[in-house]
Design an enzyme around this catalytic site. Structure first.
Site, PDB file in Angstrom:
ATOM      1  N   LYS A 155       0.815  -1.226   0.000  1.00  0.00           N
ATOM      2  CA  LYS A 155       0.000   0.000   0.000  1.00  0.00           C
ATOM      3  C   LYS A 155       0.847   1.275   0.000  1.00  0.00           C
ATOM      4  O   LYS A 155       0.409   2.306  -0.486  1.00  0.00           O
ATOM      5  CB  LYS A 155      -0.960  -0.003   1.191  1.00  0.00           C
ATOM      6  CG  LYS A 155      -2.104  -0.995   1.020  1.00  0.00           C
ATOM      7  CD  LYS A 155      -3.091  -0.933   2.166  1.00  0.00           C
ATOM      8  CE  LYS A 155      -4.202  -1.955   1.972  1.00  0.00           C
ATOM      9  NZ  LYS A 155      -5.189  -1.929   3.041  1.00  0.00           N
ATOM     10  N   ASP A 201      -9.887   2.766   2.114  1.00  0.00           N
ATOM     11  CA  ASP A 201      -9.957   2.174   3.467  1.00  0.00           C
ATOM     12  C   ASP A 201     -10.481   3.201   4.460  1.00  0.00           C
ATOM     13  O   ASP A 201     -11.290   2.898   5.338  1.00  0.00           O
ATOM     14  CB  ASP A 201      -8.561   1.734   3.939  1.00  0.00           C
ATOM     15  CG  ASP A 201      -8.101   0.440   3.284  1.00  0.00           C
ATOM     16  OD1 ASP A 201      -8.963  -0.391   2.948  1.00  0.00           O
ATOM     17  OD2 ASP A 201      -6.877   0.268   3.109  1.00  0.00           O
ATOM     18  N   GLY A 255      -2.008  -1.093  17.559  1.00  0.00           N
ATOM     19  CA  GLY A 255      -1.356  -1.401  16.277  1.00  0.00           C
ATOM     20  C   GLY A 255      -0.945  -0.152  15.533  1.00  0.00           C
ATOM     21  O   GLY A 255      -1.486   0.941  15.754  1.00  0.00           O
ATOM     22  N   GLY A 303       0.269  -0.669  11.966  1.00  0.00           N
ATOM     23  CA  GLY A 303       0.658  -1.275  10.689  1.00  0.00           C
ATOM     24  C   GLY A 303       0.183  -0.421   9.518  1.00  0.00           C
ATOM     25  O   GLY A 303      -0.184   0.748   9.678  1.00  0.00           O
ATOM     26  N   THR A 312       6.071  -2.527  18.057  1.00  0.00           N
ATOM     27  CA  THR A 312       7.290  -1.860  17.582  1.00  0.00           C
ATOM     28  C   THR A 312       7.077  -0.353  17.684  1.00  0.00           C
ATOM     29  O   THR A 312       6.351   0.234  16.874  1.00  0.00           O
ATOM     30  CB  THR A 312       7.580  -2.268  16.122  1.00  0.00           C
ATOM     31  OG1 THR A 312       7.492  -3.686  16.022  1.00  0.00           O
ATOM     32  CG2 THR A 312       8.935  -1.789  15.652  1.00  0.00           C
ATOM     33  N   TYR A 316     -12.279  -9.485  10.101  1.00  0.00           N
ATOM     34  CA  TYR A 316     -13.656  -9.987   9.928  1.00  0.00           C
ATOM     35  C   TYR A 316     -13.671 -11.487   9.648  1.00  0.00           C
ATOM     36  O   TYR A 316     -14.736 -12.092   9.552  1.00  0.00           O
ATOM     37  CB  TYR A 316     -14.387  -9.221   8.804  1.00  0.00           C
ATOM     38  CG  TYR A 316     -13.639  -9.224   7.502  1.00  0.00           C
ATOM     39  CD1 TYR A 316     -12.718  -8.227   7.221  1.00  0.00           C
ATOM     40  CD2 TYR A 316     -13.840 -10.237   6.571  1.00  0.00           C
ATOM     41  CE1 TYR A 316     -12.000  -8.240   6.035  1.00  0.00           C
ATOM     42  CE2 TYR A 316     -13.124 -10.243   5.385  1.00  0.00           C
ATOM     43  CZ  TYR A 316     -12.209  -9.243   5.127  1.00  0.00           C
ATOM     44  OH  TYR A 316     -11.491  -9.272   3.953  1.00  0.00           O
TER      45      TYR A 316
HETATM   46  N1  NAP Z   1     -11.684  -4.686   7.491  1.00  0.00           N
HETATM   47  C1  NAP Z   1     -10.926  -4.183   6.541  1.00  0.00           C
HETATM   48  O1  NAP Z   1     -11.398  -3.652   5.537  1.00  0.00           O
HETATM   49  C2  NAP Z   1      -9.423  -4.247   6.688  1.00  0.00           C
HETATM   50  C3  NAP Z   1      -8.618  -3.462   5.847  1.00  0.00           C
HETATM   51  C4  NAP Z   1      -7.233  -3.529   6.001  1.00  0.00           C
HETATM   52  C5  NAP Z   1      -6.680  -4.355   6.981  1.00  0.00           C
HETATM   53  N2  NAP Z   1      -7.491  -5.104   7.765  1.00  0.00           N
HETATM   54  C6  NAP Z   1      -6.919  -5.974   8.810  1.00  0.00           C
HETATM   55  O2  NAP Z   1      -6.124  -5.177   9.670  1.00  0.00           O
HETATM   56  C7  NAP Z   1      -5.026  -5.916  10.166  1.00  0.00           C
HETATM   57  C8  NAP Z   1      -3.741  -5.136   9.960  1.00  0.00           C
HETATM   58  O3  NAP Z   1      -3.513  -4.891   8.605  1.00  0.00           O
HETATM   59  P1  NAP Z   1      -2.215  -4.088   8.109  1.00  0.00           P
HETATM   60  O4  NAP Z   1      -2.330  -3.952   6.662  1.00  0.00           O
HETATM   61  O5  NAP Z   1      -2.012  -2.873   8.933  1.00  0.00           O
HETATM   62  O6  NAP Z   1      -1.069  -5.165   8.460  1.00  0.00           O
HETATM   63  P2  NAP Z   1       0.478  -4.912   8.776  1.00  0.00           P
HETATM   64  O7  NAP Z   1       0.968  -3.707   8.076  1.00  0.00           O
HETATM   65  O8  NAP Z   1       1.145  -6.206   8.524  1.00  0.00           O
HETATM   66  O9  NAP Z   1       0.526  -4.584  10.356  1.00  0.00           O
HETATM   67  C9  NAP Z   1       0.363  -5.605  11.315  1.00  0.00           C
HETATM   68  C10 NAP Z   1       0.179  -4.989  12.695  1.00  0.00           C
HETATM   69  O10 NAP Z   1      -0.040  -6.048  13.625  1.00  0.00           O
HETATM   70  C11 NAP Z   1       0.953  -6.008  14.650  1.00  0.00           C
HETATM   71  N3  NAP Z   1       1.282  -7.376  15.076  1.00  0.00           N
HETATM   72  C12 NAP Z   1       1.304  -8.491  14.312  1.00  0.00           C
HETATM   73  N4  NAP Z   1       1.611  -9.566  15.068  1.00  0.00           N
HETATM   74  C13 NAP Z   1       1.792  -9.110  16.333  1.00  0.00           C
HETATM   75  C14 NAP Z   1       2.111  -9.739  17.577  1.00  0.00           C
HETATM   76  N5  NAP Z   1       2.316 -11.055  17.660  1.00  0.00           N
HETATM   77  N6  NAP Z   1       2.192  -8.978  18.687  1.00  0.00           N
HETATM   78  C15 NAP Z   1       1.978  -7.638  18.615  1.00  0.00           C
HETATM   79  N7  NAP Z   1       1.677  -6.984  17.462  1.00  0.00           N
HETATM   80  C16 NAP Z   1       1.578  -7.715  16.342  1.00  0.00           C
HETATM   81  C17 NAP Z   1       2.147  -5.322  14.014  1.00  0.00           C
HETATM   82  O11 NAP Z   1       2.995  -4.819  15.016  1.00  0.00           O
HETATM   83  P3  NAP Z   1       4.548  -4.543  14.715  1.00  0.00           P
HETATM   84  O12 NAP Z   1       4.583  -3.201  14.046  1.00  0.00           O
HETATM   85  O13 NAP Z   1       5.195  -4.569  16.029  1.00  0.00           O
HETATM   86  O14 NAP Z   1       5.012  -5.650  13.799  1.00  0.00           O
HETATM   87  C18 NAP Z   1       1.413  -4.224  13.212  1.00  0.00           C
HETATM   88  O15 NAP Z   1       0.972  -3.189  14.056  1.00  0.00           O
HETATM   89  C19 NAP Z   1      -5.051  -7.255   9.428  1.00  0.00           C
HETATM   90  O16 NAP Z   1      -5.641  -8.205  10.274  1.00  0.00           O
HETATM   91  C20 NAP Z   1      -5.961  -7.007   8.243  1.00  0.00           C
HETATM   92  O17 NAP Z   1      -6.647  -8.178   7.846  1.00  0.00           O
HETATM   93  C21 NAP Z   1      -8.851  -5.052   7.644  1.00  0.00           C
END
Ligand code: NAP
Length: 277
Positions: free
Chosen positions: A66, A102, A134, A136, A160, A225
């Protein structure tokens, strides 16, 4: 044939083809098809070339591209600029524009939840205390949407910490906490981490004191979801808190992407909601 894609890595789990192909059929776009493609970072340039040459008509971008896609684009829309996150690509007047749907997708959802409780002069989230877990790729879109709905008290915690501080550069007013810490009281708590995608995963933050009547109105919102109910939501429900998962956000962001490509604003009705169950 007009070809649409969602690109990411991994991509097998993506439900975007299911939704967009459903709408393409429903709105009689018989010459359109939406597929998923797993790509490597070095292939992003080729995707853009395919859009320029009209081999691909529209693209959704997901993890981890992204932000990485941005240098290849001609322009960004307002939300993409503010969040430095792009999830939708479309060529218009020979320019490839990066959009962020988003933010509007989440904004629509949260606005509806708080609309009734406010008088008309106030934005829906003006007086709400918000805690985001979070930092991310998607978190900037969530903060951007919250800000547009008036939120001005946002606290954030991420494992982080550097990533929290990166977000603070984009949104200087957010307050950053150490991982595991949380504000004493909150109106809305949003999980933007991927913890919970696997059923037995749990966020290591203690909300057990949120069982009192004064906390019953606190909303626990999970962007995830699938599964429908993460442990974060399960526990909140047991305590009597309000809960919501990310399904409506997902459908809303898809709705806005579909609209950018086709000028049709698809209805979020029971049929499409059931498709994700
Ligand atoms: N509903 C929707 O339309 C929608 C849209 C987009 C995303 N999402 C969901 O949102 C979530 C995040 O997406 P993203 O794109 O932001 O992913 P991403 O960039 O990979 O970020 C992942 C996040 O999760 C944290 N994390 C992962 N494993 C962890 C652990 N074991 N302990 C602590 N923190 C952990 C990471 O922390 P660190 O920085 O420390 O690694 C980071 O903050 C996903 O589940 C995705 O499916 C939903």
């Amino acid at each position: 044939m007009k070809k649409y894609l969602v690109i990411g890595n991994p991509i097998e789990h993506s439900l975007s083809p299911l939704i967009h192909n459903f709408w393409m059929k429903k709105y009689c776009l018989v010459d359109s098809v939406y597929e998923k493609r797993k790509v490597e970072e070095k292939e992003l340039k080729n995707i853009i070339k395919e859009i320029r040459e009209d081999e691909i008509f529209g693209v959704n971008v997901t993890v981890p591209f992204k932000k990485l896609i941005i240098p290849y684009l001609d322009e960004l829309d307002f939300s993409a600029k503010e969040t430095q996150s792009v999830n939708t690509l479309f060529k218009i007047k020979n320019k490839i524009i990066g959009h962020n749907t988003d933010s509007a997708g989440f904004g629509d959802t949260i606005k509806k939840l708080y609309f009734h409780t406010n008088n008309s002069s106030k934005l829906p989230l003006e007086d709400k205390l918000i805690f985001i877990i979070g930092a991310g790729g998607v978190t900037a879109s969530i903060i951007h949407a919250l800000k547009l709905q008036g939120a001005n008290k946002i606290t954030l915690s991420n494992r982080t910490k550097e990533k929290s501080h990166e977000l603070k550069k984009l949104f200087p007013k957010i307050e950053v906490l150490d991982w595991g810490k949380r504000p004493t009281i909150c109106d809305v708590i949003i999980n933007t981490t991927s913890i919970g995608l696997n059923k037995n995963e749990e966020i290591n933050i203690d909300f057990s004191d949120y069982n009192k009547n004064s906390h019953k109105k606190t909303l626990f919102y999970d962007l995830i979801y699938n599964p429908k109910e993460t442990n974060f939501l399960k526990k909140a429900k047991l305590r009597g808190n309000k809960t919501m998962n990310g399904k409506m956000m997902f459908l809303n962001q898809a709705k806005y992407a579909f609209n950018i490509w086709t000028n049709i604003m698809p209805k979020i009705d029971d049929d499409i909601k059931k498709l994700l169950d």
